[in-house]
Design an enzyme around this catalytic site. Structure first.
Site, PDB file in Angstrom:
ATOM      1  N   CYS A  28       0.856  -1.220  -0.020  1.00  0.00           N
ATOM      2  CA  CYS A  28       0.327  -0.108  -0.034  1.00  0.00           C
ATOM      3  C   CYS A  28       0.906   1.350   0.117  1.00  0.00           C
ATOM      4  CB  CYS A  28      -1.056  -0.114   1.294  1.00  0.00           C
ATOM      5  SG  CYS A  28      -1.845   1.400   1.570  1.00  0.00           S
ATOM      6  N   CYS A  31      -0.098   3.785   2.796  1.00  0.00           N
ATOM      7  CA  CYS A  31       0.499   3.127   4.159  1.00  0.00           C
ATOM      8  C   CYS A  31       2.047   3.539   4.241  1.00  0.00           C
ATOM      9  CB  CYS A  31       0.267   1.758   3.980  1.00  0.00           C
ATOM     10  SG  CYS A  31      -1.385   1.479   3.984  1.00  0.00           S
TER      11      CYS A  31
END
Length: 107
Positions: A28, A31
């Protein structure tokens, strides 16, 4: 600190400090972008906040428990109860403001 489904209770719920749970995944992009800001804030708030990172792919029980539908998802816990949840990556100054407004007052 990283936590698995098996360790989560001991790591995140058996502490007197508020806990910021970062539900993330290695693939991600947002993230990975928010992670350094979270680690910096956790360092600045040491003694007032504990950061616990949970890989959503490897730990589905934590994701289910907090109804994570998108990552990153940040969950602020205090005494095992959800104080607030933030979905998506925010810049450091917004994360700081969000945390400071929701952390319990120190006694």
């Amino acid at each position: 600190m990283d936590a698995t489904d098996e360790e989560f209770h001991a790591v995140a719920e058996e502490t007197s400090l508020p806990v910021l749970i970062d539900v993330w995944a290695p693939w991600c992009g947002p993230c990975r972008m928010v992670s350094p800001a979270l680690e910096k804030l956790a360092g600045e708030l040491a003694g007032k906040l504990k950061l616990v990172k949970v890989d959503a792919d490897d730990n589905p029980e934590v994701s289910r428990r907090f109804e994570v539908q998108a990552i990153p998802t940040l969950v602020l816990l205090h005494h095992g109860e959800v104080v607030d949840k933030q979905i998506g990556a925010l810049p450091e100054h917004q994360l700081r403001s969000w945390l400071e407004s929701r952390l319990p007052a120190q006694s």
